[in-house]
Design an enzyme around this catalytic site. Structure first.
Site, PDB file in Angstrom:
ATOM      1  N   GLY A  10      66.994  45.956  62.351  1.00 54.25           N
ATOM      2  CA  GLY A  10      67.300  46.985  63.358  1.00 54.25           C
ATOM      3  C   GLY A  10      68.072  46.416  64.538  1.00 54.25           C
ATOM      4  O   GLY A  10      68.299  45.204  64.621  1.00 54.25           O
ATOM      5  N   THR A  61      63.242  55.795  63.611  1.00 49.65           N
ATOM      6  CA  THR A  61      63.914  56.114  64.877  1.00 49.65           C
ATOM      7  C   THR A  61      64.889  57.287  64.776  1.00 49.65           C
ATOM      8  O   THR A  61      65.596  57.568  65.746  1.00 49.65           O
ATOM      9  CB  THR A  61      64.682  54.872  65.396  1.00 49.65           C
ATOM     10  OG1 THR A  61      65.602  54.465  64.372  1.00 49.65           O
ATOM     11  CG2 THR A  61      63.761  53.735  65.741  1.00 49.65           C
ATOM     12  N   TYR A  98      56.926  48.048  70.493  1.00 43.19           N
ATOM     13  CA  TYR A  98      57.874  48.783  71.350  1.00 43.19           C
ATOM     14  C   TYR A  98      57.617  50.281  71.236  1.00 43.19           C
ATOM     15  O   TYR A  98      57.379  50.801  70.140  1.00 43.19           O
ATOM     16  CB  TYR A  98      59.321  48.460  70.945  1.00 43.19           C
ATOM     17  CG  TYR A  98      59.638  47.003  71.150  1.00 43.19           C
ATOM     18  CD1 TYR A  98      60.099  46.529  72.374  1.00 43.19           C
ATOM     19  CD2 TYR A  98      59.386  46.079  70.135  1.00 43.19           C
ATOM     20  CE1 TYR A  98      60.333  45.178  72.571  1.00 43.19           C
ATOM     21  CE2 TYR A  98      59.613  44.723  70.325  1.00 43.19           C
ATOM     22  CZ  TYR A  98      60.088  44.277  71.548  1.00 43.19           C
ATOM     23  OH  TYR A  98      60.303  42.938  71.750  1.00 43.19           O
ATOM     24  N   THR A 100      58.611  54.231  73.517  1.00 43.63           N
ATOM     25  CA  THR A 100      59.798  54.987  73.922  1.00 43.63           C
ATOM     26  C   THR A 100      59.605  55.835  75.171  1.00 43.63           C
ATOM     27  O   THR A 100      58.495  56.302  75.449  1.00 43.63           O
ATOM     28  CB  THR A 100      60.216  55.904  72.748  1.00 43.63           C
ATOM     29  OG1 THR A 100      61.281  56.747  73.178  1.00 43.63           O
ATOM     30  CG2 THR A 100      59.076  56.796  72.287  1.00 43.63           C
ATOM     31  N   ASP A 101      60.716  56.075  75.856  1.00 44.54           N
ATOM     32  CA  ASP A 101      60.746  57.032  76.968  1.00 44.54           C
ATOM     33  C   ASP A 101      60.476  58.462  76.480  1.00 44.54           C
ATOM     34  O   ASP A 101      60.139  59.329  77.275  1.00 44.54           O
ATOM     35  CB  ASP A 101      62.115  56.968  77.655  1.00 44.54           C
ATOM     36  CG  ASP A 101      63.282  57.162  76.696  1.00 44.54           C
ATOM     37  OD1 ASP A 101      63.169  56.757  75.521  1.00 44.54           O
ATOM     38  OD2 ASP A 101      64.308  57.730  77.112  1.00 44.54           O
ATOM     39  N   TYR A 124      59.071  62.678  66.958  1.00 43.16           N
ATOM     40  CA  TYR A 124      59.225  61.227  67.132  1.00 43.16           C
ATOM     41  C   TYR A 124      58.388  60.742  68.321  1.00 43.16           C
ATOM     42  O   TYR A 124      57.626  59.775  68.211  1.00 43.16           O
ATOM     43  CB  TYR A 124      60.715  60.909  67.338  1.00 43.16           C
ATOM     44  CG  TYR A 124      61.011  59.527  67.845  1.00 43.16           C
ATOM     45  CD1 TYR A 124      60.944  58.419  67.004  1.00 43.16           C
ATOM     46  CD2 TYR A 124      61.362  59.316  69.181  1.00 43.16           C
ATOM     47  CE1 TYR A 124      61.223  57.145  67.486  1.00 43.16           C
ATOM     48  CE2 TYR A 124      61.640  58.059  69.671  1.00 43.16           C
ATOM     49  CZ  TYR A 124      61.572  56.971  68.817  1.00 43.16           C
ATOM     50  OH  TYR A 124      61.846  55.711  69.303  1.00 43.16           O
ATOM     51  N   LYS A 128      55.204  58.152  68.301  1.00 40.82           N
ATOM     52  CA  LYS A 128      55.196  56.881  69.042  1.00 40.82           C
ATOM     53  C   LYS A 128      53.985  56.833  69.989  1.00 40.82           C
ATOM     54  O   LYS A 128      53.393  55.767  70.181  1.00 40.82           O
ATOM     55  CB  LYS A 128      56.501  56.716  69.831  1.00 40.82           C
ATOM     56  CG  LYS A 128      57.754  56.544  68.970  1.00 40.82           C
ATOM     57  CD  LYS A 128      57.786  55.250  68.173  1.00 40.82           C
ATOM     58  CE  LYS A 128      58.020  54.032  69.019  1.00 40.82           C
ATOM     59  NZ  LYS A 128      58.176  52.798  68.178  1.00 40.82           N
ATOM     60  N   TRP A 149      66.968  54.468  75.287  1.00 41.21           N
ATOM     61  CA  TRP A 149      68.411  54.488  74.972  1.00 41.21           C
ATOM     62  C   TRP A 149      68.908  53.078  74.568  1.00 41.21           C
ATOM     63  O   TRP A 149      69.832  52.526  75.168  1.00 41.21           O
ATOM     64  CB  TRP A 149      69.209  55.031  76.155  1.00 41.21           C
ATOM     65  CG  TRP A 149      69.106  56.515  76.328  1.00 41.21           C
ATOM     66  CD1 TRP A 149      68.285  57.377  75.675  1.00 41.21           C
ATOM     67  CD2 TRP A 149      69.885  57.328  77.240  1.00 41.21           C
ATOM     68  NE1 TRP A 149      68.489  58.669  76.130  1.00 41.21           N
ATOM     69  CE2 TRP A 149      69.468  58.665  77.082  1.00 41.21           C
ATOM     70  CE3 TRP A 149      70.879  57.042  78.175  1.00 41.21           C
ATOM     71  CZ2 TRP A 149      70.007  59.715  77.818  1.00 41.21           C
ATOM     72  CZ3 TRP A 149      71.416  58.078  78.913  1.00 41.21           C
ATOM     73  CH2 TRP A 149      70.994  59.403  78.730  1.00 41.21           C
TER      74      TRP A 149
HETATM   75  N1  LIG Z   1      67.062  53.306  69.621  1.00 40.74           N
HETATM   76  C1  LIG Z   1      66.643  53.814  70.778  1.00 40.74           C
HETATM   77  O1  LIG Z   1      67.388  54.457  71.499  1.00 40.74           O
HETATM   78  C2  LIG Z   1      65.215  53.579  71.236  1.00 40.74           C
HETATM   79  C3  LIG Z   1      64.795  54.183  72.428  1.00 40.74           C
HETATM   80  C4  LIG Z   1      63.484  53.968  72.855  1.00 40.74           C
HETATM   81  C5  LIG Z   1      62.626  53.183  72.118  1.00 40.74           C
HETATM   82  N2  LIG Z   1      63.049  52.632  70.941  1.00 40.74           N
HETATM   83  C6  LIG Z   1      62.085  51.816  70.187  1.00 40.74           C
HETATM   84  O2  LIG Z   1      62.573  50.487  70.159  1.00 40.74           O
HETATM   85  C7  LIG Z   1      62.223  49.864  68.927  1.00 40.74           C
HETATM   86  C8  LIG Z   1      63.464  49.286  68.262  1.00 40.74           C
HETATM   87  O3  LIG Z   1      64.397  50.349  68.037  1.00 40.74           O
HETATM   88  P1  LIG Z   1      65.826  50.096  67.372  1.00 40.74           P
HETATM   89  O4  LIG Z   1      66.805  50.937  68.091  1.00 40.74           O
HETATM   90  O5  LIG Z   1      66.071  48.640  67.211  1.00 40.74           O
HETATM   91  O6  LIG Z   1      65.557  50.769  65.935  1.00 40.74           O
HETATM   92  P2  LIG Z   1      66.464  50.706  64.621  1.00 40.74           P
HETATM   93  O7  LIG Z   1      67.769  50.074  64.886  1.00 40.74           O
HETATM   94  O8  LIG Z   1      66.402  52.070  64.024  1.00 40.74           O
HETATM   95  O9  LIG Z   1      65.635  49.697  63.706  1.00 40.74           O
HETATM   96  C9  LIG Z   1      64.407  50.034  63.188  1.00 40.74           C
HETATM   97  C10 LIG Z   1      64.125  49.127  62.018  1.00 40.74           C
HETATM   98  O10 LIG Z   1      62.905  49.575  61.423  1.00 40.74           O
HETATM   99  C11 LIG Z   1      63.104  49.630  60.020  1.00 40.74           C
HETATM  100  N3  LIG Z   1      62.215  50.570  59.379  1.00 40.74           N
HETATM  101  C12 LIG Z   1      62.305  51.919  59.308  1.00 40.74           C
HETATM  102  N4  LIG Z   1      61.313  52.411  58.550  1.00 40.74           N
HETATM  103  C13 LIG Z   1      60.603  51.350  58.130  1.00 40.74           C
HETATM  104  C14 LIG Z   1      59.475  51.201  57.298  1.00 40.74           C
HETATM  105  N5  LIG Z   1      58.884  52.252  56.702  1.00 40.74           N
HETATM  106  N6  LIG Z   1      58.971  49.959  57.091  1.00 40.74           N
HETATM  107  C15 LIG Z   1      59.571  48.886  57.647  1.00 40.74           C
HETATM  108  N7  LIG Z   1      60.649  48.958  58.432  1.00 40.74           N
HETATM  109  C16 LIG Z   1      61.151  50.183  58.670  1.00 40.74           C
HETATM  110  C17 LIG Z   1      64.544  50.061  59.877  1.00 40.74           C
HETATM  111  O11 LIG Z   1      64.982  49.842  58.559  1.00 40.74           O
HETATM  112  P3  LIG Z   1      66.055  50.880  57.921  1.00 40.74           P
HETATM  113  O12 LIG Z   1      67.263  50.806  58.762  1.00 40.74           O
HETATM  114  O13 LIG Z   1      66.194  50.370  56.528  1.00 40.74           O
HETATM  115  O14 LIG Z   1      65.406  52.241  57.991  1.00 40.74           O
HETATM  116  C18 LIG Z   1      65.205  49.194  60.929  1.00 40.74           C
HETATM  117  O15 LIG Z   1      65.458  47.893  60.436  1.00 40.74           O
HETATM  118  C19 LIG Z   1      61.497  50.936  68.107  1.00 40.74           C
HETATM  119  O16 LIG Z   1      60.112  50.816  68.307  1.00 40.74           O
HETATM  120  C20 LIG Z   1      61.966  52.243  68.728  1.00 40.74           C
HETATM  121  O17 LIG Z   1      61.014  53.282  68.560  1.00 40.74           O
HETATM  122  C21 LIG Z   1      64.329  52.796  70.487  1.00 40.74           C
END
Ligand SMILES: NC(=O)c1ccc[n+]([C@@H]2O[C@H](COP(=O)([O-])OP(=O)(O)OC[C@H]3O[C@@H](n4cnc5c(N)ncnc54)[C@H](OP(=O)(O)O)[C@@H]3O)[C@@H](O)[C@H]2O)c1
Length: 295
Positions: A10, A61, A98, A100-101, A124, A128, A149
């Site tokens: 990710g 996500t 981690y 989220t907002d 979502y 979370k 974000w």
């Molecule tokens: N992105 C945002 O804007 C945002 C905002 C606030 C908080 N967060 C939090 O920050 C953290 C990191 O987010 P990120 O943006 O780095 O997320 P990301 O790029 O979507 O990466 C998430 C990772 O989790 C993997 N995943 C999904 N389903 C899975 C499963 N069943 N078993 C194992 N792995 C799985 C995904 O694999 P695949 O790609 O193969 O599905 C991907 O490698 C998360 O906790 C997210 O909730 C993100």
């Protein structure tokens, strides 16, 4: 110190794998080696790895898709983190997770504090929040880092989309009535590394003593429009743009399956007081991220 990183592919996990390599013996996994949709498979993985620290950067996500995949999103984001936290507590390891907002409803107009009551607007965010509560219930040494974000220059997130829109469309409009704190995945990974590297031998007791929910996001706040305009301004290849500016729109101009908070900037002073870490201001981080990508 042994570290088990879950979600290495990710946005955040990819950066974590790079910065954590110097902190300890790192085992980094992602699908198919680990599947959070099958919580029963997690204990054997953790017991075999025998980590001192487990970091969970994996999550479901896809905020809009979550509305129609309720069981899956609840299992991955709501149940699996609790299982990992329980295994960490059983082993005497620390668990870094981690969130989220989007646990907030966006009714505030000043940055959200950890003490503010969560009220998620979408599936979502609810999943979370369930995950946060499951981690808290497991006890042990845990940190729940709420961020917002998150972007990286890899993959297909908001920054890549804006760069593509301004190259391919004659008119680009972005919402000005949605505000939060853009967070560069690398800066978030580096801050996590700082927390863990400060005192490797003492890290588990230190986290246990200060366990809890912390906000950790890019400093300051921006509307989607301000963020998009800054992306345009930082693009090292303006000669490729079909538009010279991005026009304001309202969120209602782009209906989505999931409702999102209008305002979800995070106040990050608690983690600065507890661990001495803060992320750069969002504009600075974006300039650094995009300058590097342009080289
Ligand atoms: N992105 C945002 O804007 C945002 C905002 C606030 C908080 N967060 C939090 O920050 C953290 C990191 O987010 P990120 O943006 O780095 O997320 P990301 O790029 O979507 O990466 C998430 C990772 O989790 C993997 N995943 C999904 N389903 C899975 C499963 N069943 N078993 C194992 N792995 C799985 C995904 O694999 P695949 O790609 O193969 O599905 C991907 O490698 C998360 O906790 C997210 O909730 C993100």
């Amino acid at each position: 110190m042994r570290i088990l990183l879950i979600g290495k592919v990710g946005q955040l996990g990819w950066e974590l794998e790079r910065v954590l390599a110097t902190v300890g013996a790192l085992r980094a996994v992602d699908v198919p080696e680990v599947d959070l949709a099958q919580p029963d498979t997690l204990a054997p993985l953790v017991r075999e790895a025998r980590p001192d620290i487990i970091i969970n950067a994996a999550a479901f996500t896809a905020v809009d898709r979550a509305e129609s995949e309720l069981d899956l999103v609840r299992t991955v984001n709501g149940v699996a983190p609790g299982v990992l936290a329980e295994e960490a507590a059983r082993l005497g390891a620390a668990f870094v997770h981690y969130s989220t907002d989007y646990v907030f409803d966006g009714a505030k107009t000043t940055p959200y504090l950890e003490a503010d009551a969560p009220r998620p607007l979408n599936a979502y965010g609810r999943s979370k929040l369930e995950g946060e509560r499951a981690v808290e219930a497991a006890g042990g040494a845990y940190l729940i880092l709420r961020t917002s974000w998150v972007y990286s220059l890899r993959g297909s997130g908001f920054v890549s989309k804006v760069l593509q829109w301004v190259r391919t469309q004659d008119d680009v409009r972005v919402a000005e009535d949605e505000v939060s704190s853009p967070t560069w995945a690398r800066a978030l990974a580096q801050a996590t590394e700082q927390i863990l590297a400060a005192a490797p031998l003492l890290v588990v007791p230190r986290i246990k003593e200060r366990r809890g929910v912390y906000h950790l996001a890019g400093a300051g706040s921006a509307s989607r429009l301000e963020w998009a305009r800054e992306i345009l301004a930082c693009d090292p290849h303006p000669e490729e743009h079909k538009v010279k500016d991005i026009r304001p729109a309202r969120r209602r101009d782009f209906p989505t399956a999931a409702e999102r908070p209008a305002y979800s900037a995070l106040d990050c002073s608690k983690i600065e007081d507890a661990f001495g870490v803060r992320l750069p201001r969002w504009r600075e981080a974006l300039r650094l991220a995009m300058g590097e990508a342009g080289q």
